[in-house]
Design an enzyme around this catalytic site. Structure first.
Site, mmCIF file in Angstrom:
data_model
loop_
_atom_site.group_PDB
_atom_site.id
_atom_site.type_symbol
_atom_site.label_atom_id
_atom_site.label_comp_id
_atom_site.label_asym_id
_atom_site.label_seq_id
_atom_site.Cartn_x
_atom_site.Cartn_y
_atom_site.Cartn_z
ATOM 1 C CD1 TRP A 67 3.400 19.619 38.647
ATOM 2 C CD2 TRP A 67 4.751 19.387 36.747
ATOM 3 N NE1 TRP A 67 2.402 19.608 38.293
ATOM 4 C CE2 TRP A 67 2.902 19.648 36.516
ATOM 5 C CE3 TRP A 67 5.023 19.789 35.382
ATOM 6 C CZ2 TRP A 67 1.997 20.083 36.055
ATOM 7 C CZ3 TRP A 67 4.532 20.353 34.976
ATOM 8 C CH2 TRP A 67 2.615 20.132 34.577
ATOM 9 C CG HIS A 89 0.725 16.171 38.839
ATOM 10 N ND1 HIS A 89 0.373 16.749 37.029
ATOM 11 C CD2 HIS A 89 1.509 15.077 38.136
ATOM 12 C CE1 HIS A 89 0.898 16.446 36.506
ATOM 13 N NE2 HIS A 89 1.843 14.940 36.718
ATOM 14 N NE ARG A 146 3.459 20.276 42.492
ATOM 15 C CZ ARG A 146 2.053 20.621 41.914
ATOM 16 N NH1 ARG A 146 2.234 22.003 42.398
ATOM 17 N NH2 ARG A 146 1.220 20.435 41.408
ATOM 18 C CD GLN A 150 -2.380 17.856 42.414
ATOM 19 O OE1 GLN A 150 -2.395 17.209 41.354
ATOM 20 N NE2 GLN A 150 -1.957 19.241 42.127
ATOM 21 C CB VAL A 209 -5.925 19.793 29.630
ATOM 22 C CG1 VAL A 209 -6.536 18.995 30.457
ATOM 23 C CG2 VAL A 209 -5.043 21.104 30.207
ATOM 24 C CB ALA A 255 -8.542 16.648 32.454
HETATM 25 N N1 DAH Z 1 -2.023 18.401 37.700
HETATM 26 C C1 DAH Z 1 -2.537 19.759 38.015
HETATM 27 C C2 DAH Z 1 -1.706 20.696 38.607
HETATM 28 O O1 DAH Z 1 -0.532 19.935 39.722
HETATM 29 C C3 DAH Z 1 -3.312 20.485 38.198
HETATM 30 C C4 DAH Z 1 -4.157 20.213 37.188
HETATM 31 C C5 DAH Z 1 -4.722 20.780 35.863
HETATM 32 C C6 DAH Z 1 -4.780 18.722 36.541
HETATM 33 C C7 DAH Z 1 -5.359 21.088 34.466
HETATM 34 C C8 DAH Z 1 -5.879 18.846 35.805
HETATM 35 C C9 DAH Z 1 -5.608 20.146 34.372
HETATM 36 O O2 DAH Z 1 -6.629 17.867 35.352
HETATM 37 O O3 DAH Z 1 -6.916 19.716 33.249
HETATM 38 O O4 DAH Z 1 -1.083 21.316 38.832
#
Ligand code: DAH
Length: 354
Positions: free
Chosen positions: A162, A183, A209, A223, A266, A322
């Site tokens: 990020w 995010h 970002r 998002q 995760v 998630a």
């Molecule tokens: N937050 C991640 C991103 O910005 C996207 C994401 C991936 C969210 C996997 C999630 C997850 O909740 O399980 O790239």
């Protein structure tokens, strides 16, 4: 018997009287009557000019010159009078602020939702129909929620995923604790901190970002995050829910594919693809799936036990899944939009198409 003298006299009189009477006229209709009376086919001056023909040949040029001069003088006076009337009429209308009902009407512009809003609503509606609640969170976020509680500790290499915009404000330790969220995932922790399972939320919102922009990258974008936590949630729930979502948004005939991916919050983590709705598996030369037959639409996974523990949940009792997806990407796929920058250019030629 018309003599040159009487005719010259008559022309002169007609001119004098006509010009004198012009002053007292008040409107266009009166001016028109005046024109007919003096310059019309039977007008006083017209009749006088006609009589020139009855004069001896040697007297005609002088009378003709005088007649023409008189005619020009009357036409000139007429033009000026009309101009004065127009000006005073305009001034009167302006001073009375009159409504000019002959003006064309103003078109009624019809507004509509921005394509991003439309897609965000479709996504939220799809999950709401499966029992998810829509919540929103802050765009200026603490490092604590954006990274720490998502199992991305300071100095962990995963932070490199990020590119972050930090808020220029240090704490007592000299660190920068605030940032523009990269995010919507920090809302996982915020939601779980504030309530006990069962949790089923969907979080639309804007992210930022430190990014060079191009056709597929913006430094700000949307998002939609999703989170479900309860006693006994399994990977089968994740698959079933996301499969249902894909069918709702992209058509009932869609197939889905899950592949392993890494996200620190995760375990296991996956990316989810749908089969290409543009070429339906034909692949050859497909711009949408780039000949692969599959389109990645989101990241997902089973919530990491450390994330559950971090908010005080008992990870031996509760499990959850998630997911996170980018609505602009979904809209680009669905509507064949080739550049993410269109979403933020505010060009009506683009926006009116949705
Ligand atoms: N937050 C991640 C991103 O910005 C996207 C994401 C991936 C969210 C996997 C999630 C997850 O909740 O399980 O790239």
């Amino acid at each position: 018997m018309t003599t040159p003298q009487t005719l010259l006299q008559r022309i002169d009189t007609v001119q004098q009287e006509a010009l004198a009477s012009l002053n007292s006229l008040c409107n266009v209709e009166e001016v028109e009557e005046w024109r007919v009376a003096h310059l019309g086919r039977r007008g006083a001056l017209t009749l006088a000019l006609r009589d020139i023909g009855g004069l001896p040949a040697e007297d005609r040029p002088e009378a003709g010159t005088a007649g023409n001069r008189a005619k020009l003088a009357l036409e000139d006076g007429l033009g000026q009078k009309l101009e004065t009337l127009r000006e005073s009429e305009a001034a009167r209308l302006a001073s009375e602020n009159r409504l000019d009902v002959t003006l064309p009407g103003r078109p009624m512009l019809q507004g509509r939702l921005h394509p991003t809003s439309q897609i965000v609503r479709q996504i939220c509606d799809a999950f709401a129909s499966m029992g998810f609640q829509v919540v929103e969170g802050p765009e200026i976020e603490w490092d604590h929620y954006n990274f720490e509680l998502l199992n991305i500790p300071r100095d962990h290499p995963a932070r490199d995923m990020w590119n972050t915009l930090w808020i220029d404000q240090r704490n007592e330790a000299g660190e920068y604790p605030m940032l523009l969220r990269t995010h919507t995932s920090p809302m996982q922790a915020r939601v779980m901190e504030s309530r006990q399972p069962p949790v089923r939320v969907i979080v639309p919102g804007k992210c930022y970002r430190y990014e060079a922009t191009d056709a597929t990258h913006e430094w700000h974008f949307y998002q939609v995050e999703g989170l479900a936590v309860d006693d006994g949630i399994t990977f089968a729930d994740l698959k079933g829910t996301l499969y249902e979502f894909a069918r709702m948004l992209f058509g009932a005939e869609r197939k889905v594919r899950f592949r392993c991916d890494y996200f620190p919050f995760v375990e296991p983590g996956v990316d989810m693809s749908i089969d290409c709705f543009a070429c339906n598996g034909d692949r050859a030369g497909c711009r949408i799936c780039r000949d692969t037959g599959w389109i990645e639409i989101m990241g997902a996974g089973m919530v990491h036990p450390r994330v559950l523990e971090g908010v005080g949940y008992d990870s031996s009792k509760y499990t959850g899944f998630a997911f996170g997806l980018g609505p602009e990407r979904i809209a680009m796929l669905k509507y064949g939009i080739d550049d993410i920058r269109h979403f933020y250019a505010n060009d009506l030629r683009f926006l009116r198409q949705f």
